[in-house]
Design a protein around this motif. Structure first.
Motif, PDB file in Angstrom:
ATOM      1  N   THR D  87       0.837  -1.201   0.000  1.00 37.19           N
ATOM      2  CA  THR D  87       0.000   0.000   0.000  1.00 37.19           C
ATOM      3  C   THR D  87       0.865   1.241   0.000  1.00 37.19           C
ATOM      4  OG1 THR D  87      -1.949   1.000   1.033  1.00 37.19           O
ATOM      5  CG2 THR D  87      -0.201   0.319   2.524  1.00 37.19           C
ATOM      6  N   ASP D  88       0.334   2.306  -0.533  1.00 32.74           N
ATOM      7  CA  ASP D  88       1.023   3.596  -0.511  1.00 32.74           C
ATOM      8  C   ASP D  88       0.004   4.714  -0.518  1.00 32.74           C
ATOM      9  OD1 ASP D  88       3.844   3.567  -0.360  1.00 32.74           O
ATOM     10  OD2 ASP D  88       3.965   2.687  -2.347  1.00 32.74           O
ATOM     11  N   GLY D  89       0.283   5.727   0.270  1.00 31.24           N
ATOM     12  CA  GLY D  89      -0.494   6.960   0.209  1.00 31.24           C
ATOM     13  C   GLY D  89       0.226   7.910  -0.730  1.00 31.24           C
ATOM     14  N   HIS D 108       1.295   3.537 -10.256  1.00 31.22           N
ATOM     15  CA  HIS D 108       2.669   3.060 -10.404  1.00 31.22           C
ATOM     16  C   HIS D 108       3.321   2.789  -9.050  1.00 31.22           C
ATOM     17  CE1 HIS D 108       2.559   5.491 -14.397  1.00 31.22           C
ATOM     18  NE2 HIS D 108       2.008   4.299 -14.545  1.00 31.22           N
ATOM     19  N   GLY D 109       3.092   3.703  -8.109  1.00 27.13           N
ATOM     20  CA  GLY D 109       3.752   3.576  -6.814  1.00 27.13           C
ATOM     21  C   GLY D 109       3.409   2.278  -6.109  1.00 27.13           C
ATOM     22  N   THR D 110       2.178   1.869  -6.253  1.00 27.14           N
ATOM     23  CA  THR D 110       1.751   0.660  -5.547  1.00 27.14           C
ATOM     24  C   THR D 110       1.996  -0.595  -6.374  1.00 27.14           C
ATOM     25  OG1 THR D 110       0.211   1.840  -4.146  1.00 27.14           O
ATOM     26  CG2 THR D 110      -0.260  -0.479  -4.543  1.00 27.14           C
ATOM     27  N   VAL D 111       1.728  -0.516  -7.660  1.00 28.82           N
ATOM     28  CA  VAL D 111       2.019  -1.667  -8.526  1.00 28.82           C
ATOM     29  C   VAL D 111       3.500  -2.017  -8.383  1.00 28.82           C
ATOM     30  CG1 VAL D 111       2.324  -2.335 -10.950  1.00 28.82           C
ATOM     31  CG2 VAL D 111       0.145  -1.353 -10.170  1.00 28.82           C
ATOM     32  N   ASN D 112       4.347  -1.004  -8.367  1.00 29.88           N
ATOM     33  CA  ASN D 112       5.778  -1.280  -8.275  1.00 29.88           C
ATOM     34  C   ASN D 112       6.151  -1.955  -6.962  1.00 29.88           C
ATOM     35  OD1 ASN D 112       6.152  -0.304 -10.807  1.00 29.88           O
ATOM     36  ND2 ASN D 112       6.926   1.706 -10.175  1.00 29.88           N
ATOM     37  N   ASP D 113       5.474  -1.569  -5.872  1.00 30.80           N
ATOM     38  CA  ASP D 113       5.777  -2.237  -4.606  1.00 30.80           C
ATOM     39  C   ASP D 113       5.418  -3.722  -4.669  1.00 30.80           C
ATOM     40  OD1 ASP D 113       6.910  -0.082  -3.403  1.00 30.80           O
ATOM     41  OD2 ASP D 113       5.185   0.437  -2.163  1.00 30.80           O
ATOM     42  N   VAL D 114       4.343  -4.040  -5.363  1.00 27.79           N
ATOM     43  CA  VAL D 114       3.967  -5.451  -5.524  1.00 27.79           C
ATOM     44  C   VAL D 114       5.003  -6.149  -6.396  1.00 27.79           C
ATOM     45  CG1 VAL D 114       2.257  -7.020  -6.520  1.00 27.79           C
ATOM     46  CG2 VAL D 114       1.499  -5.019  -5.194  1.00 27.79           C
ATOM     47  N   ARG D 252      13.899  -3.194  -5.459  1.00 23.18           N
ATOM     48  CA  ARG D 252      13.307  -2.117  -4.659  1.00 23.18           C
ATOM     49  C   ARG D 252      13.243  -0.883  -5.554  1.00 23.18           C
ATOM     50  NH1 ARG D 252      13.335  -1.629   1.204  1.00 23.18           N
ATOM     51  NH2 ARG D 252      13.206  -3.897   1.142  1.00 23.18           N
ATOM     52  N   ASP D 253      12.135  -0.166  -5.471  1.00 21.11           N
ATOM     53  CA  ASP D 253      12.043   1.077  -6.240  1.00 21.11           C
ATOM     54  C   ASP D 253      12.478   2.234  -5.352  1.00 21.11           C
ATOM     55  OD1 ASP D 253       9.768   0.620  -4.677  1.00 21.11           O
ATOM     56  OD2 ASP D 253       8.440   1.731  -5.997  1.00 21.11           O
ATOM     57  N   PRO D 254      13.492   2.957  -5.769  1.00 20.95           N
ATOM     58  CA  PRO D 254      14.034   4.030  -4.918  1.00 20.95           C
ATOM     59  C   PRO D 254      13.171   5.286  -5.011  1.00 20.95           C
ATOM     60  CG  PRO D 254      15.388   3.790  -6.880  1.00 20.95           C
ATOM     61  CD  PRO D 254      14.274   2.800  -7.005  1.00 20.95           C
TER      62      PRO D 254
HETATM   63 MG   LIG Z   1       5.502   2.510  -3.565  1.00 21.72          MG
END
Ligand SMILES: [Mg+2]
Ligand code: SF4
Ligand code: SF4
Ligand SMILES: [Mg+2]
Ligand SMILES: [Mg+2]
Ligand SMILES: [Mg+2]
Ligand SMILES: [Mg+2]
Ligand SMILES: [Mg+2]
Ligand SMILES: [Mg+2]
Ligand SMILES: [Mg+2]
Ligand SMILES: [Mg+2]
Ligand SMILES: [Mg+2]
Lengths: 411, 370, 78, 370, 411, 78
Positions: D87-89, D108-114, D252-254
């Motif tokens: 999850t991301d806010g 993108h922020g959340t898809v990338n974390d998955v 990891r996405d920086p």
């Molecule tokens: Mg993220």
């Protein structure tokens, strides 16, 4: 970036470093102070120390306006924001400087203070124009480099007759600080004989052990890397008297790492040759007289302050600027009737000794444990240009032998 | 190879390493406040997570420390079954209210949405958006409450995120939670499934949450012993489904907009009408009184621990009994029936003996003077 | 201290304002402290103000000095 | 039975029903703004969802219309595999920036974390917290961008929530997204897995996103052609994993805190050190210039479409080639190695020939004057 | 809730309803107006119409201060909030009233107006005390019930000498509105003969067809349910002249549904008996003289306004209050120099005819399609107490035959 | 219009303030308009002000009237 990238060339660096290595006398311990945080930053960020021979030591000076900003001044800024309900504008650099009571401007903002980061003094003036119903105070810090833009906005505010703008002037002057460093120890009769080995008494380790916190001893700094951008404004002439009076070489240098290396080479040569001159490595931007326009507007708006406290160095006469009587209306200290209260530094802090080159960060008992960039206790930890913060942030690896697996594999 | 020590150290190098293990001064939770640094993704953020969030939400998934969590997936026979996913943003003001707070609400609100699908809730994520200046002590209370509620519901918070917004660009703390659950094969509970003749049940008194929150609003301040009903309804639903297998058509928690709006939603979704009996709808006297005072209608006041169940008529008695047998459904009642109505009206026979439409909430429900 | 960078003056504007370019980005600044600056000059920019001019000839000389060192080192080393 | 018409109608009852089908005036998206009514859960909220959200996010799961979504779960052999949840806010300011906006960022922020867990992203939820007064036209742009990004990533937004907060208690729009994905059996990608000797890769230039956003801040305004790199990295990761099977230890996405902070996180999580080569780290000239101008370090500037991959040394070449073969990894580079270091230092050999520590971000990275 | 629940008793309701059914003359069409929105609300919410015989028709009057608030007054309030940058305090009821240009106070708030809902006039005064740097305006609406608290805060503000508080007074008076309803049609020479069938000309359907929008015809209202809480303040005496002059029975009734039913029964009896008296069903709260304290403070602060526009009824002389000269400082209209501009209603709107009982909501072409509670076009749709909104929100089912499956099953 | 409800005055306070109770909830109001109100009285509350007193005897009479109707109806109907 033209005039930037050329001065960061690693290949050239190697050659200058080799020249330094070739020219240093193996039995002499060279001790130079880079006065400016800008040089400290360059040294740390580019890893310049790696390129120096072991017998050339750089001492990080007090030339960071954030580091020398005393707690009491930040307290006043917080008072303005929290009690006088002003919009307090300030450069990003001051936001995290610790104040009394565990506060900082960042924390005061979290407590409801209307504190705005500006990129330029002009933005603060614009803030006042845009918020006529609020008092806007620009908390101005900086050395001579940063002072002329502040002078400009005061002059402009006066021309416009703005009633809701004032400046809390915390501008300080470079020459008195250099003098304080030099005066910190026993006055020297003359220059050390060229090529002479340092006397036992001047051994920095022993000096460090003898000199307590706040003592007036100084390590034997043999030369100064002089300010880059301060000198763009004030010129190279003002340094001549130090070189003469204290018999210390000064090399004004740009803030790029090749500039620093070259300045160190020039200092090594002066020491080796027994000279104590002002040399200018930064001729591309520094002239003997400096920027006369800038000096004129500063002179119109500011005058010498009787005394000013420098964090880590103590109170020094004529070491800072105040707003002239004719612009009194724009002086936040007068307008809000602010009374300065000095706040002593933490007892454990060794900043004074570090700024004088008598001690190193790792000599401080609380370095890296209680005092960290997240929780700066002393001035040297406040900005990344401070000696302790620079060592913590960029140089800590130097305190341990690193075992890199890949290196092992290569070995 | 370069030298590691270019200068002779002023202290004798009597040890292999002079670097000190970084000691971070613990968060001053009592006096500290969130500042922008806590949201910058650096050391302060890491410390906040380690010292405040992790202990409160403690579970091995969250401690994996990655940007997401890898989770076991309970397997059903033949890989059958469906995943259920639900999300809710929680923005309650005030953040602490009688009977609960933002933290437990953020768990209940989302767990209940998963449960209302007929699913077993498995995991939660939580995204915090915190306003600069928010007291750490209050934040800790919220996160601890969230953690406790999650543990009580048996649904761990497996991953999270924290953002800080500038003062004046938030309102204390917002929490968005997402729940994931598993739906057993053959279970279909949906707002689409209501059919004429079905019976409408509610699990208890309505309006408690909304009135408890309103009572704390400075401008309305009144004294009441009413507490929010906020609760996770997973066990209640489990009992209900067991008592009326295959007969539970619709489950829905009447949160924002209250009973009235939720029933209208279902009526529209299922293409049916409804007929309620006002006298059967349970409302606490204090809730009634507060609504009288403020000119509100309890039918539109939010609940956070109640459910509407629409069940096949033949299972209605068993379903009601199952609800009543559970502590969270002790006040359950049969409040009406589903009708055929091309206009999807929810109508109500009033206690007074009349009849009226119970419409959607229009705009916001605000205190009125007339 | 005193973060300042040389940037190319690409446009002079009214009220002592100007546009500078650096590595492909452009930013409006004040040239009130260096009114003599002209398009094509490199100015030293600090807190949104040009505080001085960069002298290209001197820069060239300094770089030449470095280069000389390179040849000198090359000379000495092998 | 009661009468339905108590008074004689003034117009002759020439039709069975005189009720008019409710006609809702369509949202005035061009001029309208969010008001508190849109968040009250009533008709206005329903209309907002129907006319603005549903068309933009269109997919059958969301159209189920329940408070959650029931979703097919791709089955793996023997029910093996794990669920991944992240999850991301998202609170970016400004909301629209060169190369993207809050909407696509939230995907993108959340898809990338998955994806960084090595998982295949399946579903997204989205929780919107909208400030009163926000223009509907801008909201539509955001939601359409979010929908487009979700479709492009093949990850539908299956459930959502909308809250409205009072003006001055939000900042335009905040979006919290949660992603769910499926992790194939045997795949273990985690920040814990780095080992001394592993090779550190980055998929392209760093700092683009942060600089693009900063360039739009009123107080800093500078002109640049730099655009945010915001992108979903699922296909890039798929190629990478295929090219280096079993050899990808960490992904990891920086994002916040940039490359430097992310590497420090991994170093601490894995209990290792790192040694980087500054000359190898790709940075665009304009990003470099903007950082010079503002006193920032690109190593700490956020990215939204880049990844760090830590791979076994023997697979490094293949992994790098796979990254470079993909449009989103064209600028990929090998930037360093994992070392043994009880202090978990990330160190860097500078382009200048020196060495330094690359520490965690401390506090916020703010523009500096000194 | 004591004194509330007893008056909502369904069992008792049945008995009163049965009495009404027993006493009405089957061949007479009774047409009564409940003046107050409070009665409209009770009728709608409790489903009172279901309990009335088909030949008793209730016409919803204009007695809702929100409904009669003209667009131009809301425009002024929005002007204060958006252009004069005041904190505008108002009761929740006014927030959604449509103004010009698609605005409302809710939408003006979304556009940045500082608009605060208050529960009491005293909260607005407190807002002024708490925000000394801002002008605070209380947008005051309401009939005589709501006026005394407004008078109190103006008096208190004056006593405290507050400089940042003022009131935009939009208080209106009940008697002139009743008179306007009565004057709206042809004056009647005398009361209808007891028990007489309505003449063809007074057939409401025909009157509705003949009377256009804004026409001055009226349906034959045979009696009034008189205000409850207005009468608590002004007493029952002021109604005597209507009863006499217009020969219309008036029954003052409480706002609980049994009160309404009882009042209807009392009206039926008066009509049947040919009486035209003021009767008081609400004796538990209404006295002949009303609340003299409240009247005194109103009289101290307010005076009659020359004329005031009522939405749906047009401009009526002496139908509203304004702040007296001695409190001029607290009059927002004076302080901000506000100029009133009347804004015509939508042409399609039939509110005028509906308020006079000539038409019903479903006669309006845009009822329930373009004009809904979400999108009120005319005054009757603004508050849930308006005739159109009440019918839409509570009574729409009456327009269709309902086929309830369960009923079907039972049949 | 004019939402007002009878509530029991349970406490008189300074400055014309009082506490009323209704169905178990309590709320501070002003009794400036009904200064004669005493603890134990029922006041009619509107926008946070008591605007009048409720007369219990009259209330009883009205209720008695309703009750009478009930008996009358009962009388007539069967
Ligand atoms: Mg993220
Ligand atoms: S580590 Fe901190 S306390 Fe110690 S000398 Fe440095 S700044 Fe002062
Ligand atoms: S429906 Fe609307 S427009 Fe028509 S009469 Fe009623 S209020 Fe006026
Ligand atoms: Mg939900
Ligand atoms: Mg929910
Ligand atoms: Mg729900
Ligand atoms: Mg995150
Ligand atoms: Mg706030
Ligand atoms: Mg995340
Ligand atoms: Mg991530
Ligand atoms: Mg929801
Ligand atoms: Mg805002």
């Amino acid at each position: 970036m033209k005039y930037i990238d050329e001065f960061r060339d690693g290949a050239l660096a190697k050659h200058i470093a080799e020249r330094i290595a070739a020219e240093v006398k193996p039995d002499h311990h060279y001790r130079f102070m880079e006065f400016c945080g800008g040089h400290t930053h360059a040294i740390s960020r580019y890893g310049v120390l790696e390129l120096l021979p072991p017998n050339v030591r750089m001492i990080h000076g007090p030339g960071c306006p954030v580091c020398v900003l005393p707690i009491g001044r930040v307290d006043l800024a917080i008072e303005l924001a929290l009690q006088h309900d002003v919009i307090l504008c300030t450069y990003g650099d001051t936001l995290r400087v610790p104040a009394s009571g565990g506060l900082s401007l960042t924390k005061a903002k979290a407590r409801g203070g209307d504190i705005r980061m500006v990129y330029s003094a002009g933005d603060a003036l614009q803030m006042a124009r845009d918020n006529p119903e609020k008092q806007v105070v620009f908390f101005a810090i900086g050395f001579e480099t940063t002072t002329p833009p502040t002078a400009l906005v005061i002059r402009d505010a006066a021309r416009e007759g703005l009633k809701n703008f004032s400046v809390m002037c915390s501008h300080v002057l470079t020459p008195p600080a250099i003098r304080a460093i030099l005066d910190g120890g026993r006055p020297r009769a003359g220059p050390p004989p060229a090529g002479s080995a340092p006397s036992g008494g001047s051994d920095p380790c022993e000096a460090g052990e003898r000199g307590g916190h706040g003592s007036h001893e100084t390590a034997e700094i043999e030369g100064f890397v002089g300010p880059a951008h301060v000198s763009v404004v004030i010129g190279s002439d003002p340094y001549a008297k130090f070189a003469q009076e204290y018999q210390k070489p000064v090399v004004i240098a740009g803030f790029e790492p090749l500039d620093v290396l070259q300045a160190i080479l020039m200092l090594v040569r002066q020491v080796n040759e027994g000279r104590a001159e002002v040399e200018n490595e930064f001729t591309r931007a520094v002239t003997p007289h400096g920027n006369l326009n800038a000096q004129a507007v500063m002179d119109d708006v500011f005058e010498l302050r009787g005394a000013f406290e420098w964090r880590g160095l103590g109170t020094m006469p004529h070491s800072a600027l105040q707003i002239r009587e004719k612009y009194r209306e724009y002086d936040a200290e007068a307008r809000f009737n602010l009374g300065y209260r000095s706040v002593p530094d933490n007892k454990a802090c060794e900043c004074g000794a570090i700024l004088r080159g008598v001690k190193e960060p790792r000599d401080c008992k609380i370095f890296g444990t209680v005092c960290t960039p997240e929780n700066p206790i002393g001035s040297c930890m406040v900005s990344s240009e401070g000696a302790c913060a620079a060592h913590y942030t960029y140089g800590r690896f130097r305190d341990i032998p690193v075992v890199a697996a890949t290196e092992g594999a290569e070995a | 190879m370069r030298v590691d020590h270019d200068n002779p150290p002023p202290n004798p190098p009597n040890q292999a390493s002079t670097v000190k293990k970084t000691y971070t001064r613990p968060l001053d939770i009592r006096h500290g406040r969130i500042d922008m640094g806590h949201g910058a993704g650096g050391k302060a953020a890491a410390q906040l997570i380690e010292e405040l969030f992790l202990p409160a939400l403690d579970n091995p998934f969250l401690r994996q420390g990655d940007d997401g969590a890898a989770l076991p997936l309970p397997t059903l026979a033949n890989g059958a079954g469906q995943l259920v996913m639900a999300t809710d943003g929680h923005v309650v003001s005030p953040i602490f209210f009688p009977g609960g707070d933002l933290g437990c609400l953020a768990v209940h609100g989302t767990v209940n949405d998963v449960v209302m699908m007929g699913a077993q809730p498995l995991y939660l994520s939580a995204s915090f958006i915190i306003e600069e200046g928010y007291p750490l002590a209050d934040l800790q209370r919220i996160v601890q409450s969230l953690g406790a509620a999650a543990r009580e519901a048996g649904v761990p918070v497996v991953t999270g995120d924290t953002k800080v917004v500038e003062k004046g660009k938030g309102d204390g703390v917002f929490i968005s939670t997402t729940g994931v659950g598993l739906l057993a094969p053959g279970v279909s509970v949906s707002g689409k499934n209501a059919r004429a003749g079905d019976v409408i049940l509610v699990s208890g008194t309505i309006g408690d949450h909304g009135v408890a929150v309103l009572s704390q609003r400075e401008s309305l301040a009144f004294e009441t012993t009413i507490e929010s009903d906020t609760a996770a309804l997973h066990t209640l639903v489990a009992e209900l489904m067991a008592a009326a297998p295959g007969a539970v058509r619709v489950l829905r928690d009447p949160t924002r907009g209250g009973l009235a709006t939720t029933l209208n939603e279902i009526a529209r979704q299922s293409g049916v009408g409804m007929r309620l009996q006002e006298a059967a709808i349970p409302v606490k006297p204090q809730v009634d009184a507060a609504c009288e005072l403020l000119g509100l209608d309890p039918l539109y006041v939010a609940n956070e621990g109640k459910l509407i169940a629409i069940v096949a008529p033949e299972a209605a008695e068993a379903a009601l009994a199952a609800l009543r047998a559970h502590p969270l459904g002790a006040g359950a009642a049969r409040i009406g029936e589903v009708t055929t109505d091309p206009h999807h009206f929810v109508q109500m026979d009033t206690r007074f003996g009349g009849r009226r439409v119970v419409d959607w909430l229009s705009g916001e429900q605000l205190p009125r003077i007339c | 201290m005193c973060l300042a960078i040389p940037a190319l003056l690409v446009e002079k504007r009214a009220h002592d304002q100007a546009l500078v370019e650096l590595g492909g980005i452009r930013k409006p600044i004040s040239i009130a402290l260096v009114p003599e600056a002209n398009v094509g000059d490199y100015v030293i920019v600090h807190v949104g103000h040009a505080i001085g001019l960069l002298d290209p000839e001197e820069a060239q000389k300094t770089l030449a000095l470095f280069a000389e060192m390179q040849s000198r080192t090359a000379e000495v080393q092998p």
